[in-house]
Write an enzyme that holds these catalytic residues in place. Structure first.
Site, PDB file in Angstrom:
ATOM      1  N   HIS A  96      -8.787  10.366   3.599  1.00 18.18           N
ATOM      2  CA  HIS A  96      -8.704   8.928   2.244  1.00 18.18           C
ATOM      3  C   HIS A  96      -9.058   8.954   1.450  1.00 18.18           C
ATOM      4  O   HIS A  96     -10.047   9.858   0.427  1.00 18.18           O
ATOM      5  CB  HIS A  96      -9.499   7.523   2.589  1.00 18.18           C
ATOM      6  N   HIS A 102     -11.158   9.722   7.507  1.00 20.63           N
ATOM      7  CA  HIS A 102     -11.077   8.297   7.189  1.00 20.63           C
ATOM      8  C   HIS A 102     -10.652   8.049   8.278  1.00 20.63           C
ATOM      9  O   HIS A 102     -10.999   7.299   9.123  1.00 20.63           O
ATOM     10  CB  HIS A 102     -10.293   7.927   5.760  1.00 20.63           C
ATOM     11  N   ARG A 129      -1.262   9.186   1.675  1.00 25.06           N
ATOM     12  CA  ARG A 129      -2.890   9.310   1.499  1.00 25.06           C
ATOM     13  C   ARG A 129      -3.204  11.109   1.251  1.00 25.06           C
ATOM     14  O   ARG A 129      -4.097  11.825   0.418  1.00 25.06           O
ATOM     15  CB  ARG A 129      -3.678   9.128   2.836  1.00 25.06           C
ATOM     16  N   ARG A 188      -1.718   9.205   9.202  1.00 22.77           N
ATOM     17  CA  ARG A 188      -1.040   7.480   9.468  1.00 22.77           C
ATOM     18  C   ARG A 188       0.162   7.118   8.556  1.00 22.77           C
ATOM     19  O   ARG A 188      -0.662   6.882   6.980  1.00 22.77           O
ATOM     20  CB  ARG A 188      -1.947   6.901   9.646  1.00 22.77           C
ATOM     21  N   GLU A 221       0.936  -0.911  -0.267  1.00 22.65           N
ATOM     22  CA  GLU A 221      -0.053   0.057  -0.109  1.00 22.65           C
ATOM     23  C   GLU A 221       1.025   0.904  -0.253  1.00 22.65           C
ATOM     24  O   GLU A 221       2.245   1.385   0.417  1.00 22.65           O
ATOM     25  CB  GLU A 221      -1.117   0.088   1.087  1.00 22.65           C
TER      26      GLU A 221
HETATM   27  C1  FAD Z   1     -13.808   2.309   5.454  1.00 17.78           C
HETATM   28  C2  FAD Z   1     -12.927   1.690   6.433  1.00 17.78           C
HETATM   29  C3  FAD Z   1     -11.487   0.947   5.900  1.00 17.78           C
HETATM   30  C4  FAD Z   1     -10.333   1.195   6.609  1.00 17.78           C
HETATM   31  N1  FAD Z   1      -9.462   0.199   6.518  1.00 17.78           N
HETATM   32  C5  FAD Z   1      -8.320   0.007   7.301  1.00 17.78           C
HETATM   33  C6  FAD Z   1      -7.236  -1.377   7.117  1.00 17.78           C
HETATM   34  O1  FAD Z   1      -7.260  -1.500   5.483  1.00 17.78           O
HETATM   35  N2  FAD Z   1      -6.417  -1.363   7.935  1.00 17.78           N
HETATM   36  C7  FAD Z   1      -6.325  -0.562   8.867  1.00 17.78           C
HETATM   37  O2  FAD Z   1      -5.471  -0.729   9.830  1.00 17.78           O
HETATM   38  N3  FAD Z   1      -6.988   0.376   9.339  1.00 17.78           N
HETATM   39  C8  FAD Z   1      -8.392   0.770   7.998  1.00 17.78           C
HETATM   40  N4  FAD Z   1      -8.782   1.517   8.448  1.00 17.78           N
HETATM   41  C9  FAD Z   1      -8.937   1.724  10.008  1.00 17.78           C
HETATM   42  C10 FAD Z   1      -9.037   1.419  11.369  1.00 17.78           C
HETATM   43  O3  FAD Z   1     -11.020   0.263  10.873  1.00 17.78           O
HETATM   44  C11 FAD Z   1      -9.751   1.990  12.752  1.00 17.78           C
HETATM   45  O4  FAD Z   1      -9.082   2.595  12.596  1.00 17.78           O
HETATM   46  C12 FAD Z   1      -9.915   0.482  13.538  1.00 17.78           C
HETATM   47  O5  FAD Z   1     -10.512  -0.758  13.219  1.00 17.78           O
HETATM   48  C13 FAD Z   1     -10.130   1.220  14.613  1.00 17.78           C
HETATM   49  O6  FAD Z   1     -10.038   0.208  15.583  1.00 17.78           O
HETATM   50  P1  FAD Z   1     -10.794   1.262  17.381  1.00 17.78           P
HETATM   51  O7  FAD Z   1     -10.703  -0.318  18.124  1.00 17.78           O
HETATM   52  O8  FAD Z   1     -10.274   2.027  18.094  1.00 17.78           O
HETATM   53  O9  FAD Z   1     -12.076   1.787  17.241  1.00 17.78           O
HETATM   54  P2  FAD Z   1     -13.806   0.896  16.057  1.00 17.78           P
HETATM   55  O10 FAD Z   1     -13.777  -0.629  15.788  1.00 17.78           O
HETATM   56  O11 FAD Z   1     -14.526   1.746  15.673  1.00 17.78           O
HETATM   57  O12 FAD Z   1     -14.138   0.429  17.740  1.00 17.78           O
HETATM   58  C14 FAD Z   1     -14.797   1.274  18.498  1.00 17.78           C
HETATM   59  C15 FAD Z   1     -16.387   1.189  19.258  1.00 17.78           C
HETATM   60  O13 FAD Z   1     -16.981   1.615  19.915  1.00 17.78           O
HETATM   61  C16 FAD Z   1     -18.124   1.639  20.685  1.00 17.78           C
HETATM   62  N5  FAD Z   1     -18.264   2.760  21.137  1.00 17.78           N
HETATM   63  C17 FAD Z   1     -18.371   4.445  19.864  1.00 17.78           C
HETATM   64  N6  FAD Z   1     -18.489   5.618  20.998  1.00 17.78           N
HETATM   65  C18 FAD Z   1     -19.390   4.691  22.043  1.00 17.78           C
HETATM   66  C19 FAD Z   1     -19.963   4.760  23.273  1.00 17.78           C
HETATM   67  N7  FAD Z   1     -20.138   6.041  23.797  1.00 17.78           N
HETATM   68  N8  FAD Z   1     -20.808   3.998  24.241  1.00 17.78           N
HETATM   69  C20 FAD Z   1     -20.427   2.499  23.901  1.00 17.78           C
HETATM   70  N9  FAD Z   1     -19.790   2.908  23.344  1.00 17.78           N
HETATM   71  C21 FAD Z   1     -19.430   3.119  22.213  1.00 17.78           C
HETATM   72  C22 FAD Z   1     -18.552   1.507  18.871  1.00 17.78           C
HETATM   73  O14 FAD Z   1     -20.219   0.975  19.004  1.00 17.78           O
HETATM   74  C23 FAD Z   1     -17.449   0.560  18.711  1.00 17.78           C
HETATM   75  O15 FAD Z   1     -17.707  -0.771  18.976  1.00 17.78           O
HETATM   76  C24 FAD Z   1     -10.229   1.353   8.155  1.00 17.78           C
HETATM   77  C25 FAD Z   1     -11.850   1.754   8.616  1.00 17.78           C
HETATM   78  C26 FAD Z   1     -12.415   2.024   7.807  1.00 17.78           C
HETATM   79  C27 FAD Z   1     -13.731   3.417   8.288  1.00 17.78           C
END
Ligand code: FAD
Length: 523
Positions: free
Chosen positions: A230, A339, A276, A374, A114
């Protein structure tokens, strides 16, 4: 939904960071994982391209560190980058042991390239459904522990703070009833905040709740001006900003302007695989037509041979075909979309925030590992590595010494409140125009004024809609304040009135405490 109102550990969020932390805590006490929608709704679930990891020995690790630091444009915390790349392989081995089905070529793990990576090191699963597969495996493993309680449709609305220590949260259930849950330690793993912008790849849960709650409680918030856009989301009228993974460009896709010309050679030597922010701004510039007119920009894979597109990108090809488009034969219209938030709740390398009892990991946190931009596919790895570290640190949180459960329950009996809905669509549109890809002082000051005027009409935050409206307002304000203060361009933050990078004044992180903002050296 039944859930305990007194546990050892609270984890807000069931994405990669929250679930990994919960698994690490499972043998140290009771863990309540709350998520405001169903468990399968998070940024993690939508991650397509993959997870970057250097599993090829010392040289590989060292190159991954170098790429991470280069992408961050001068302000990556080298200590955090070192932790990420060195501990990444062991965390990914755990994922494999817990049943994650990464794609393979024969016996070996398949790896792709990538943007801004010097090697093919991105593991993927089910072609372009990496996040869903990792989330599935983590959830399956988390469910094997009796001590982990997974609670859906509970929106965390505030942190409970006693004598300067975080010792619980308030949550609002589906009926708008508020409850208090007390704990030894609280982890914010609530993901990103893409919803504050008009165009975003993020799902509806990404409203920056953890960051807003931490800020209101008095914790330090860092680097909020760095929001990654993105470059390639699908751009069709009336169709959501579906992400067209960077891996498409990794497999050879070109970008073309309205005249059919490849244009990236005018912007960066790495062409379509430039960082990006460079690609996103190039697309924005190429799409500028006459005032008020936006010219189309396209992703072109028609020349790519030898890749089974349906097999490699099943989710993308299926989504496109539902809208009458084919990667093999069509130019695909694209535009940038908000993104990934590099900033967030400021933590050390163990996920400790600036208040005792409070921890953060994943997209909600800011360890400094991404600096100003990032590196693609580093965020799943970040959630995994720093989620595990936060879980480890929380095990040592002092035993519960908060108020009795009875007191807490009384405080929780807030009942239901109606909220006057803020114009969220207006906030998103304005943030896109005034604080999006290209920023200047005039637009940012206008945005700040608008946000200030809206303060009195914010809802009281006692149902999910109200909580989110308040949080989006707070997060937008933090982004605007940091963007105004950083009078330079760096990484994802571009000021048209300060287009150069200024290392003398700003090779630092912005840190907000309450209403104060300062720039501090990278740690
Ligand atoms: C379309 C897309 C494609 C991506 N592709 C990639 C990739 O290929 N590789 C990569 O490394 N990263 C990628 N990313 C980024 C990556 O997915 C995220 O940065 C990462 O998954 C974030 O993980 P997290 O556990 O921090 O949060 P999240 O996975 O967003 O989880 C957040 C959680 O918190 C909960 N929550 C939020 N607010 C509250 C609240 N007030 N009360 C209770 N629960 C709450 C939500 O319901 C969810 O369960 C992508 C992101 C997107 C949107």
């Amino acid at each position: 939904m039944q859930f305990s109102q007194r546990v050892d550990f609270i984890v807000v969020g069931a994405g990669i960071a929250g679930l990994r932390a919960a698994i690490g805590l499972a043998d140290a006490g009771t863990v309540l994982v709350v998520t405001k929608q169903q468990l399968a709704e998070s940024n993690t679930q939508y991650a397509q391209g993959g997870i970057a990891v250097a599993m090829g020995g010392e040289e590989d690790v060292s190159l991954h560190r170098k790429d991470t630091i280069a992408a961050g444009d001068g302000i990556v915390s080298s200590a955090a980058a070192e932790v990420l790349v060195r501990e990444g392989p062991a965390r990914v081995e755990e994922l494999l042991a817990w049943g994650t089905g990464f794609d393979r070529e024969g016996e070996d793990l398949a790896r792709t390239l990538e943007g801004a990576h010097s090697r093919s090191r991105i593991l993927h699963a089910n072609g372009d459904a990496t996040g869903r597969e990792i989330g599935r495996a983590l959830l399956h493993h988390a469910r094997t522990y009796k001590t982990i309680q997974l609670a859906e449709w509970l929106t965390t609305s505030e942190l409970v703070v006693r004598d300067g220590r975080v010792c619980g949260v308030t949550v609002v259930d589906e009926n708008g009833i508020s409850h208090v849950v007390m704990a030894r330690a609280v982890l914010l793993a609530s993901g990103g905040a893409g919803q504050v912008f008009r165009d975003t790849t993020n799902p509806s849960v990404a409203t920056g709740d953890g960051i807003a709650m931490a800020w209101r409680a008095g914790a330090e918030i860092a680097d909020m001006e760095f929001f990654q856009f993105h470059p390639t989301a699908l751009s069709l009228p009336g169709v959501p900003c579906f992400l067209l993974s960077e891996a498409l460009r990794g497999e050879g896709a070109y970008l073309r302007n309205h005249a059919g010309e490849r244009f990236m050679e005018r912007y960066h030597p790495q062409l379509e695989l430039a960082p990006r922010d460079v690609v996103a701004r190039a697309i924005t510039r190429e799409s500028l037509g006459r005032p008020g007119e936006s010219l189309p920009v396209y992703l072109d894979m028609r020349h790519v041979k030898g890749v089974d597109l349906q097999h490699r990108f099943p989710g993308i090809t299926t989504f496109l075909s539902q809208h009458g488009l084919s990667l093999a034969s069509d130019l695909i219209p694209v535009r940038p979309a908000a993104h990934y938030l590099m900033g967030g709740v400021r933590t050390d390398l163990d996920g400790c925030a600036s208040m005792p009892g409070l921890y953060a990991a994943g997209e909600t946190a800011c360890t400094g590992v991404h600096g100003a931009n990032r590196l693609a596919s580093n965020s799943l790895l970040e959630g995994l590595v720093f989620g595990a570290r936060a879980g480890e640190a929380m095990r040592n949180a002092p035993a519960f010494a908060g108020p009795e459960e009875r007191d807490a329950a009384a405080e929780g009996a807030l009942g239901t409140f109606s909220s006057s809905p803020m114009e969220q669509a207006e906030l998103r549109q304005k943030m896109w125009e005034k604080a999006g890809l290209l920023r200047d002082a005039t637009g940012l000051v206008e945005m700040q004024k608008w946000l200030t005027e809206k303060i009195d009409s914010l809802p009281d935050g006692t149902n999910r809609e109200g909580v989110e409206a308040r949080n989006m307002h707070a997060v937008a304000s933090l982004i605007v304040r940091s963007s105004l203060a950083r009078e330079e361009s760096r990484g994802a933050h571009f000021r048209t009135d300060f287009p150069a990078r200024d290392d003398t004044r700003f090779q630092k992180h912005s840190v907000i405490r309450g209403q104060a903002i300062e720039f501090v050296k990278t740690r």
